[in-house]
Design an enzyme around this catalytic site. Structure first.
Site, PDB file in Angstrom:
ATOM      1  CB  CYS A  73      -0.869  -0.039   1.251  1.00 44.54           C
ATOM      2  SG  CYS A  73      -1.800   1.471   1.534  1.00 44.54           S
ATOM      3  CB  CYS A 181      -3.272   4.437  -4.910  1.00 42.44           C
ATOM      4  SG  CYS A 181      -4.570   3.501  -4.069  1.00 42.44           S
TER       5      CYS A 181
END
Ligand code: DGL
Length: 251
Positions: A73, A181
């Site tokens: 992440c 992302c």
């Protein structure tokens, strides 16, 4: 120890692409995936909240005997990787970085790239240092709603095409897009379609997988022999009316 699993976590489905890259590159390793759905989206949370969530995930995975943890992440890496490395200093922690440097190195003389990121990544000092080293040729765009929209629509991602197109309109002449992302991997093909295929898209997943492979190798922790086990999947779940969350076991 060397045949223990590797933990991979994200706020949701975004990190599955990182897991896939790791599994392809290291077919002898065993993996545990944790989706921290109770805290999704990370991107709209404060730094303290993200660091607490990332700590919970790393602690859970290390407690499951993981020999390494991959923070799959960008947001959690930007906000929490230093904390996690300090708090688990004897373990291996690998983060997911947006592929800003490779993109910058390959940009044409007059071209620019856009790094699509969450708000929490956009405001993080780590990301800003990365962008500042690129002579203004990398623009950053924070989209607070996008990761959650993707998380909810993975089964029919085409549904969010008009929304993605409307984001990209502002950057119609960009030379490259950086997926900052892990969730944005799911809109790779939509981005390609918007630019009629002429865009270069950069994703940090392979970089994270290679980094993991390197870290295991230099610490002499690469799995040996045919000991690979089936990948195990977990997610966190909020308990109604309680502040705590529990682990759901999908295996
Ligand atoms: N997948 C995460 C990232 O790579 C963020 C998604 C979220 O906001 O939870 O940044």
């Amino acid at each position: 120890m060397r045949n223990d699993p590797i933990g991979v976590f994200d706020s949701g489905v975004g990190g599955l692409n990182v897991l896939y890259m790791c599994e392809r590159l290291m077919p002898n390793e065993s993996f545990i995936y944790l989706a921290d759905k109770a805290n999704m989206p990370y991107g709209n949370k404060t730094s303290d909240e993200i660091r607490a969530a990332a700590y919970f995930c790393a602690d859970t995975l290390f407690s499951m005997n993981c020999k390494a943890v991959v923070i799959a992440c960008n947001t959690a890496t930007a906000q929490a990787v230093d904390d996690i490395r300090r708090l688990f200093s004897t373990r291996i922690t690998v983060g997911l970085e947006p592929a800003v440097k490779p993109c910058y190195n390959e940009l044409g003389k007059n071209g620019y790239a856009v790094a699509l990121v969450t708000e929490a990544t956009y405001f993080s000092p780590k990301f800003n240092r990365l962008i500042a080293a690129c002579d203004g040729k990398i623009k950053a765009a924070a989209r607070p709603e996008l990761a959650e929209l993707i998380e909810k629509n993975t089964a029919d991602i085409g549904k969010i095409k008009p929304h993605v197109f409307s984001i990209l309109e502002e950057f119609g002449d960009a030379e490259s897009i950086i997926l900052g992302c892990s969730h944005y991997t799911y809109i790779h093909d939509i981005i390609k379609e918007f630019y009629g295929g002429r865009i270069k898209i950069y994703d940090g997943a392979i970089g994270a997988a290679k980094r993991l492979q390197y870290c295991l190798s230099v610490s002499d922790m690469t799995a040996r022999g045919a000991t690979k086990t089936k990948t195990r999947f977990y997610s966190t779940q909020k308990m109604p009316r309680e502040k705590t969350c529990v682990l759901r076991d999908f295996n």
